[in-house]
Design a protein around this motif. Structure first.
Motif, PDB file in Angstrom:
ATOM      1  N   ILE A 214     -18.421  57.137  53.019  1.00 35.31           N
ATOM      2  CA  ILE A 214     -18.053  57.342  54.423  1.00 35.31           C
ATOM      3  C   ILE A 214     -16.537  57.385  54.572  1.00 35.31           C
ATOM      4  CG2 ILE A 214     -18.084  56.290  56.726  1.00 35.31           C
ATOM      5  CD1 ILE A 214     -20.868  55.166  56.007  1.00 35.31           C
ATOM      6  N   ALA A 215     -15.856  56.443  53.936  1.00 28.70           N
ATOM      7  CA  ALA A 215     -14.392  56.370  54.050  1.00 28.70           C
ATOM      8  C   ALA A 215     -13.714  57.598  53.469  1.00 28.70           C
ATOM      9  CB  ALA A 215     -13.880  55.113  53.358  1.00 28.70           C
ATOM     10  N   THR A 216     -14.348  58.235  52.485  1.00 28.50           N
ATOM     11  CA  THR A 216     -13.765  59.416  51.840  1.00 28.50           C
ATOM     12  C   THR A 216     -14.537  60.683  52.185  1.00 28.50           C
ATOM     13  OG1 THR A 216     -15.081  59.033  49.824  1.00 28.50           O
ATOM     14  CG2 THR A 216     -12.888  58.040  49.919  1.00 28.50           C
ATOM     15  N   PHE A 217     -15.323  60.629  53.253  1.00 31.33           N
ATOM     16  CA  PHE A 217     -16.162  61.767  53.634  1.00 31.33           C
ATOM     17  C   PHE A 217     -15.284  62.964  53.980  1.00 31.33           C
ATOM     18  CE2 PHE A 217     -19.741  63.745  56.047  1.00 31.33           C
ATOM     19  CZ  PHE A 217     -20.743  63.514  55.105  1.00 31.33           C
ATOM     20  N   PRO A 218     -15.700  64.179  53.598  1.00 31.50           N
ATOM     21  CA  PRO A 218     -14.854  65.358  53.838  1.00 31.50           C
ATOM     22  C   PRO A 218     -14.848  65.837  55.284  1.00 31.50           C
ATOM     23  CG  PRO A 218     -16.913  66.001  52.793  1.00 31.50           C
ATOM     24  CD  PRO A 218     -16.890  64.505  52.803  1.00 31.50           C
ATOM     25  N   LYS A 219     -15.638  65.190  56.128  1.00 30.81           N
ATOM     26  CA  LYS A 219     -15.687  65.522  57.551  1.00 30.81           C
ATOM     27  C   LYS A 219     -15.465  64.241  58.353  1.00 30.81           C
ATOM     28  CE  LYS A 219     -19.096  68.961  56.211  1.00 30.81           C
ATOM     29  NZ  LYS A 219     -20.469  69.501  56.329  1.00 30.81           N
ATOM     30  N   PRO A 220     -14.895  64.336  59.545  1.00 32.14           N
ATOM     31  CA  PRO A 220     -14.635  63.119  60.318  1.00 32.14           C
ATOM     32  C   PRO A 220     -15.919  62.361  60.645  1.00 32.14           C
ATOM     33  CG  PRO A 220     -13.486  65.007  61.265  1.00 32.14           C
ATOM     34  CD  PRO A 220     -14.423  65.552  60.245  1.00 32.14           C
ATOM     35  N   VAL A 221     -15.880  61.051  60.468  1.00 30.56           N
ATOM     36  CA  VAL A 221     -17.022  60.196  60.793  1.00 30.56           C
ATOM     37  C   VAL A 221     -16.589  59.216  61.880  1.00 30.56           C
ATOM     38  CG1 VAL A 221     -18.773  58.596  59.935  1.00 30.56           C
ATOM     39  CG2 VAL A 221     -17.853  60.374  58.416  1.00 30.56           C
ATOM     40  N   ILE A 222     -17.303  59.227  63.000  1.00 34.35           N
ATOM     41  CA  ILE A 222     -16.991  58.357  64.128  1.00 34.35           C
ATOM     42  C   ILE A 222     -18.084  57.306  64.250  1.00 34.35           C
ATOM     43  CG2 ILE A 222     -16.578  58.233  66.619  1.00 34.35           C
ATOM     44  CD1 ILE A 222     -16.508  61.650  65.182  1.00 34.35           C
ATOM     45  N   ALA A 223     -17.712  56.060  64.259  1.00 36.23           N
ATOM     46  CA  ALA A 223     -18.675  54.999  64.536  1.00 36.23           C
ATOM     47  C   ALA A 223     -18.831  54.883  66.044  1.00 36.23           C
ATOM     48  CB  ALA A 223     -18.210  53.670  63.948  1.00 36.23           C
ATOM     49  N   GLY A 224     -20.039  55.122  66.528  1.00 37.71           N
ATOM     50  CA  GLY A 224     -20.334  54.902  67.941  1.00 37.71           C
ATOM     51  C   GLY A 224     -20.843  53.479  68.083  1.00 37.71           C
ATOM     52  N   VAL A 225     -19.924  52.548  68.345  1.00 40.34           N
ATOM     53  CA  VAL A 225     -20.270  51.124  68.357  1.00 40.34           C
ATOM     54  C   VAL A 225     -20.910  50.806  69.703  1.00 40.34           C
ATOM     55  CG1 VAL A 225     -19.451  48.781  67.915  1.00 40.34           C
ATOM     56  CG2 VAL A 225     -18.311  50.718  66.819  1.00 40.34           C
ATOM     57  N   ASN A 226     -22.216  50.982  69.752  1.00 43.49           N
ATOM     58  CA  ASN A 226     -22.971  50.872  70.990  1.00 43.49           C
ATOM     59  C   ASN A 226     -23.272  49.431  71.394  1.00 43.49           C
ATOM     60  OD1 ASN A 226     -24.522  51.325  68.496  1.00 43.49           O
ATOM     61  ND2 ASN A 226     -26.263  50.705  69.756  1.00 43.49           N
ATOM     62  N   GLY A 227     -23.161  48.509  70.434  1.00 44.06           N
ATOM     63  CA  GLY A 227     -23.453  47.106  70.710  1.00 44.06           C
ATOM     64  C   GLY A 227     -22.805  46.236  69.658  1.00 44.06           C
ATOM     65  N   ALA A 228     -23.425  45.115  69.356  1.00 44.63           N
ATOM     66  CA  ALA A 228     -22.842  44.157  68.420  1.00 44.63           C
ATOM     67  C   ALA A 228     -22.774  44.733  67.000  1.00 44.63           C
ATOM     68  CB  ALA A 228     -23.666  42.871  68.419  1.00 44.63           C
ATOM     69  N   ALA A 229     -21.633  44.572  66.376  1.00 47.90           N
ATOM     70  CA  ALA A 229     -21.438  44.907  64.962  1.00 47.90           C
ATOM     71  C   ALA A 229     -21.088  43.598  64.265  1.00 47.90           C
ATOM     72  CB  ALA A 229     -20.322  45.931  64.792  1.00 47.90           C
ATOM     73  N   ARG A 230     -21.988  43.102  63.454  1.00 45.23           N
ATOM     74  CA  ARG A 230     -21.824  41.786  62.842  1.00 45.23           C
ATOM     75  C   ARG A 230     -21.841  41.885  61.323  1.00 45.23           C
ATOM     76  NH1 ARG A 230     -20.935  40.856  67.314  1.00 45.23           N
ATOM     77  NH2 ARG A 230     -21.728  39.240  68.711  1.00 45.23           N
ATOM     78  N   GLY A 231     -20.981  41.134  60.679  1.00 43.87           N
ATOM     79  CA  GLY A 231     -20.994  41.065  59.230  1.00 43.87           C
ATOM     80  C   GLY A 231     -20.885  42.440  58.604  1.00 43.87           C
ATOM     81  N   GLY A 232     -21.930  42.815  57.859  1.00 44.44           N
ATOM     82  CA  GLY A 232     -21.948  44.128  57.240  1.00 44.44           C
ATOM     83  C   GLY A 232     -21.909  45.260  58.245  1.00 44.44           C
ATOM     84  N   GLY A 233     -22.341  45.000  59.492  1.00 41.80           N
ATOM     85  CA  GLY A 233     -22.219  46.006  60.536  1.00 41.80           C
ATOM     86  C   GLY A 233     -20.769  46.301  60.866  1.00 41.80           C
ATOM     87  N   GLY A 234     -19.942  45.262  60.852  1.00 45.45           N
ATOM     88  CA  GLY A 234     -18.513  45.459  61.024  1.00 45.45           C
ATOM     89  C   GLY A 234     -17.928  46.229  59.857  1.00 45.45           C
ATOM     90  N   GLU A 235     -18.407  45.919  58.650  1.00 50.46           N
ATOM     91  CA  GLU A 235     -17.941  46.641  57.467  1.00 50.46           C
ATOM     92  C   GLU A 235     -18.303  48.120  57.560  1.00 50.46           C
ATOM     93  OE1 GLU A 235     -18.135  44.650  53.562  1.00 50.46           O
ATOM     94  OE2 GLU A 235     -19.387  43.144  54.553  1.00 50.46           O
ATOM     95  N   LEU A 236     -19.521  48.403  58.015  1.00 49.45           N
ATOM     96  CA  LEU A 236     -19.950  49.793  58.167  1.00 49.45           C
ATOM     97  C   LEU A 236     -19.083  50.522  59.190  1.00 49.45           C
ATOM     98  CD1 LEU A 236     -22.070  51.966  57.461  1.00 49.45           C
ATOM     99  CD2 LEU A 236     -23.490  51.039  59.307  1.00 49.45           C
ATOM    100  N   ALA A 237     -18.778  49.858  60.292  1.00 54.13           N
ATOM    101  CA  ALA A 237     -17.965  50.490  61.331  1.00 54.13           C
ATOM    102  C   ALA A 237     -16.558  50.792  60.836  1.00 54.13           C
ATOM    103  CB  ALA A 237     -17.910  49.598  62.571  1.00 54.13           C
ATOM    104  N   VAL A 238     -15.970  49.856  60.094  1.00 57.30           N
ATOM    105  CA  VAL A 238     -14.585  50.043  59.664  1.00 57.30           C
ATOM    106  C   VAL A 238     -14.481  51.074  58.542  1.00 57.30           C
ATOM    107  CG1 VAL A 238     -14.362  48.276  57.845  1.00 57.30           C
ATOM    108  CG2 VAL A 238     -12.419  48.764  59.348  1.00 57.30           C
ATOM    109  N   ALA A 239     -15.601  51.398  57.896  1.00 56.72           N
ATOM    110  CA  ALA A 239     -15.585  52.452  56.881  1.00 56.72           C
ATOM    111  C   ALA A 239     -15.415  53.829  57.506  1.00 56.72           C
ATOM    112  CB  ALA A 239     -16.872  52.415  56.053  1.00 56.72           C
ATOM    113  N   CYS A 240     -15.802  53.963  58.774  1.00 58.43           N
ATOM    114  CA  CYS A 240     -15.690  55.251  59.460  1.00 58.43           C
ATOM    115  C   CYS A 240     -14.226  55.566  59.765  1.00 58.43           C
ATOM    116  CB  CYS A 240     -16.513  55.229  60.744  1.00 58.43           C
ATOM    117  SG  CYS A 240     -18.291  54.926  60.479  1.00 58.43           S
ATOM    118  N   HIS A 241     -13.944  56.844  59.958  1.00 56.19           N
ATOM    119  CA  HIS A 241     -12.565  57.245  60.239  1.00 56.19           C
ATOM    120  C   HIS A 241     -12.105  56.790  61.623  1.00 56.19           C
ATOM    121  CE1 HIS A 241     -13.882  60.539  57.325  1.00 56.19           C
ATOM    122  NE2 HIS A 241     -12.956  59.859  56.687  1.00 56.19           N
ATOM    123  N   PHE A 242     -13.048  56.761  62.573  1.00 59.65           N
ATOM    124  CA  PHE A 242     -12.741  56.374  63.941  1.00 59.65           C
ATOM    125  C   PHE A 242     -13.856  55.493  64.482  1.00 59.65           C
ATOM    126  CE2 PHE A 242     -11.050  60.686  63.260  1.00 59.65           C
ATOM    127  CZ  PHE A 242      -9.701  60.473  63.521  1.00 59.65           C
TER     128      PHE A 242
END
Length: 255
Positions: free
Chosen positions: A94-122
């Protein structure tokens, strides 16, 4: 049984949605496999120019790893390392994806959910969303690469404080430290995410891919090397159809 990861495509935007609302969109082994497949498909689909990664419902983006499953199936540190390596590879992709990746943080991002969100470009967040790297509260550390990604996103000191305290912060607090790019009221959240993605998808795919590559590589190169890479990638796009069409319109507008 509903698919645990759902992908929809419209207007050159792929929406990849973790679909376990009854489990706060917790990530189990099947979600890992499905998410990996969805990313594979989005990467090779020429019609996809941007990706939105989100969760089903308005309560949770992702609750991190499914601790119930993993504590039953992962018995040794080696078991954990192998499983976490699979998810770490997904976050790296995700962090090196060749296309922009946006995390749509619709609710709580906890633990690994936070890690997943921060891997996105935006990250675009609902004002009702919260983010917390809470692993320390469970007696563990981040295991999917999120600590390294967080430090690269908001800086070492703010990242260290968030991870060591396990503090859960609001979307507005996350925006103040550069972790979230935009915050929208819940009833306008999806409109804001889609608008953000559209602004990216409207641009030349080749140019966007080059910019993502430049920004990623410049962190690891000497200044002279990074600047040279910019020149080379720009030159490689000079004769592209997108540039020739755009420059033609620009020149016509000058007369």
């Amino acid at each position: 049984m509903s698919a645990l990861v759902v992908t929809e495509l419209a207007e050159h935007i792929a929406v990849i949605r973790i679909n376990r609302p009854e489990s706060s969109n917790a990530i189990n082994s099947e979600v890992m496999d499905r998410l990996s497949h969805a990313l594979d498909q989005a990467a090779v689909n020429a019609d996809v120019r941007a990706v939105i990664l989100t969760g089903t419902g308005d309560r949770s983006f992702a609750a991190g790893g499914d601790l119930k499953e993993f504590h039953q199936s992962l018995r040794t540190p080696d078991d954990v390392y192998k499983k976490w390596s699979d998810m770490r590879d997904i976050l790296y992709r995700i962090a090196t994806f060749p296309k922009p990746v946006i995390a749509g943080v619709n609710g709580a991002a906890r633990g690994g959910g936070g890690e997943l969100a921060v891997a996105c470009h935006f990250r675009v967040a609902s004002s009702a969303a919260t983010i917390g790297f809470v692993q320390v509260k469970l007696g563990i550390s981040p295991g999917w690469g999120g600590a390294a990604l967080l430090a690269r996103t908001i800086g070492y000191q703010p990242a260290l404080r968030l991870i060591l305290t396990g503090k859960v912060i609001t979307a507005e607090e996350a925006k103040q430290i550069g972790l979230v790019d935009e915050v929208a009221q819940p009833d306008r959240f999806w409109e804001a995410v889609w608008k953000f993605a559209r602004e990216l998808a409207d641009n030349s795919p080749a140019a966007v891919q080059s910019i993502l590559h430049i920004m990623r590589q410049s962190r690891n190169l000497r200044l002279e090397e990074a600047m040279d890479l910019e020149s080379r990638l720009c030159a490689s796009l000079w004769n592209s159809d997108e540039h020739q069409t755009a420059i033609g319109k620009f020149l016509i507008g000058k007369h």
